[in-house]
Design a protein around this motif. Sequence first.
Motif, PDB file in Angstrom:
ATOM      1  N   ASP A   1      51.029-134.809-112.016  1.00 29.04           N
ATOM      2  CA  ASP A   1      51.454-136.354-112.186  1.00 29.04           C
ATOM      3  C   ASP A   1      50.505-137.131-112.035  1.00 29.04           C
ATOM      4  O   ASP A   1      49.940-137.171-110.718  1.00 29.04           O
TER       5      ASP A   1
ATOM      6  N   LEU B   1      50.761-140.009-109.167  1.00 29.96           N
ATOM      7  CA  LEU B   1      51.008-139.437-107.806  1.00 29.96           C
ATOM      8  C   LEU B   1      49.876-138.792-107.299  1.00 29.96           C
ATOM      9  O   LEU B   1      49.536-138.798-106.113  1.00 29.96           O
TER      10      LEU B   1
ATOM     11  N   ASN C   1      47.549-139.594-103.966  1.00 27.64           N
ATOM     12  CA  ASN C   1      46.984-138.686-103.097  1.00 27.64           C
ATOM     13  C   ASN C   1      45.241-138.917-103.031  1.00 27.64           C
ATOM     14  O   ASN C   1      45.012-138.564-101.838  1.00 27.64           O
TER      15      ASN C   1
ATOM     16  N   TYR D   1      51.198-142.209 -99.833  1.00 25.90           N
ATOM     17  CA  TYR D   1      52.353-142.838-100.633  1.00 25.90           C
ATOM     18  C   TYR D   1      53.274-143.873-100.167  1.00 25.90           C
ATOM     19  O   TYR D   1      53.812-144.710-100.593  1.00 25.90           O
TER      20      TYR D   1
ATOM     21  N   TYR E   1      52.803-148.313-100.669  1.00 26.83           N
ATOM     22  CA  TYR E   1      54.043-148.525-101.545  1.00 26.83           C
ATOM     23  C   TYR E   1      54.040-150.003-102.082  1.00 26.83           C
ATOM     24  O   TYR E   1      54.020-150.385-103.216  1.00 26.83           O
TER      25      TYR E   1
ATOM     26  N   TRP F   1      58.491-148.107-111.091  1.00 25.27           N
ATOM     27  CA  TRP F   1      58.596-147.173-110.285  1.00 25.27           C
ATOM     28  C   TRP F   1      59.475-147.627-109.033  1.00 25.27           C
ATOM     29  O   TRP F   1      59.095-148.800-108.517  1.00 25.27           O
TER      30      TRP F   1
ATOM     31  N   PHE G   1      59.553-146.371-105.619  1.00 28.87           N
ATOM     32  CA  PHE G   1      58.888-145.493-104.635  1.00 28.87           C
ATOM     33  C   PHE G   1      59.920-145.051-103.733  1.00 28.87           C
ATOM     34  O   PHE G   1      59.553-143.775-102.901  1.00 28.87           O
TER      35      PHE G   1
ATOM     36  N   ARG H   1      59.684-135.856-105.723  1.00 34.38           N
ATOM     37  CA  ARG H   1      58.669-135.642-106.549  1.00 34.38           C
ATOM     38  C   ARG H   1      57.137-135.783-105.921  1.00 34.38           C
ATOM     39  O   ARG H   1      56.394-134.825-106.059  1.00 34.38           O
ATOM     40  N   HIS H   2      57.210-136.836-105.140  1.00 40.42           N
ATOM     41  CA  HIS H   2      56.007-137.096-104.250  1.00 40.42           C
ATOM     42  C   HIS H   2      55.746-135.666-103.260  1.00 40.42           C
ATOM     43  O   HIS H   2      54.610-135.169-103.082  1.00 40.42           O
TER      44      HIS H   2
ATOM     45  N   GLU I   1      54.526-132.798-105.323  1.00 41.16           N
ATOM     46  CA  GLU I   1      53.059-132.894-105.738  1.00 41.16           C
ATOM     47  C   GLU I   1      52.046-132.911-104.671  1.00 41.16           C
ATOM     48  O   GLU I   1      51.114-132.088-104.659  1.00 41.16           O
TER      49      GLU I   1
END
Lengths: 220, 220
Positions: free
Chosen positions: A164, A167, A171, B179, B183, B193, B195, B203-204, B207
């Motif tokens: 993704d 994301l 990161n 993340y 935010y 989105w 978050f 999903r985070h 990933e």
Amino acid sequence: MGRSSKATPSTRSPKKPRQARDPEATKAQILNAAEEEFARHGLSGARMEAIAAGTGVTKAMIYYYFENKEQLYQAVLQRPANELLDAIKQLPLDDLSPEKALEMLVRGAIAHEAAHPYQQMILFQEASQNRGKYFEKAGWQAPFAYLLKILERGMADGTFRPVDPWLTAINIAGVCNFYFTTYDNVKHLAPDWDFRNPAMVERHTQEAIAFILAGVKRQT
Amino acid sequence: MGRSSKATPSTRSPKKPRQARDPEATKAQILNAAEEEFARHGLSGARMEAIAAGTGVTKAMIYYYFENKEQLYQAVLQRPANELLDAIKQLPLDDLSPEKALEMLVRGAIAHEAAHPYQQMILFQEASQNRGKYFEKAGWQAPFAYLLKILERGMADGTFRPVDPWLTAINIAGVCNFYFTTYDNVKHLAPDWDFRNPAMVERHTQEAIAFILAGVKRQT
DNA sequence: GTCTATACTGCGATAGAC
DNA sequence: GTCTATCGCAGTATAGAC
């Protein structure tokens, strides 16, 4: 309880000698001092007196050049976005393979952060205190866009695994930033390390590049 | 300029109904409200009045239970270290392969952060404002030690590539944290989105796990 | 352009009633 | 244990001299 009585005092180097009556220099010095103060305490927590002390001018001078605290804050927030973007634009990213481009972008971003460590701290303060209200205007989309483009190019030509992009960009940014933003805490866990030391920053750069590239590359 | 006049007001849900004369509940509610206020503004920037408003008690009540602002701050800073450590201790890390142990630790850390997003923000405020002065006492060595141990175990048995354990641990923590801490800024770059949405957090998590594992595993 | 002096407000902390 | 009222200082912003 005021900040001055209990909180850790700033260890910023005291007033540098100033050229009197040099408007541009004075303005730049105010912005530099403000950058650290806002980075440490955010908009509401920053003290105009502390900025004045770090600059070597009086409070009144700051109000002369910048209308008020809020406008000074916005001016400070604007600089890093422009500077980082300019640095990125120097890089020949489109001429490189996605892998090499990502490496170069990460190296450039970390070098920029090492040279301007307060800029990342301000962004965090901005998110925490003001929920990105002032962040919006400062144009941070652009640096992110470069990163997204590289990731998509790498996925398209098969050198990167499917990720993704958003994301993963977050990161990657986290890996670049966290070393600097967590420094003042982690130094207590590893007291013999000096994270600001250039040799240490270079080791971080190499570890970060290896980690990030391994993190996105397709398994061969 | 005070914070209340210009800065974004907190959107924390207003006073919850309280049981009158329930000391333990009152104390816990104060700590909860203080956690968000300190996370957003740090020790010096936090307003006792705002904490009181978020709790539904008066300022005087807070001074009754906690001697002063500084001691309240230390109490708030103490909690996350203990809670995260307790969560980690539940995990059977030693019984798993380094790879599986790392995956489980990352999943646990992110789940914990999603449930307590202000705890990570406070740590950043602590680093920025107080340079880790209060961080020292709160016992964050322990969670880090678990991560270091897994990395070293993985390098020893050859499943992980050779890395600097400290720098890599910081990079991993950065991926887990960023993340959440970024935010409120990033939401302006990707407005559609959410978050904080659980599906998004999942999903985070996936990933992040894929990114981190690929980042440390030896190329096969 | 730069300073000193000060008006006015926000906020940590406390006193004292119930 | 919880409240209202208030003290006193710290901090933003401004006025006005040089």
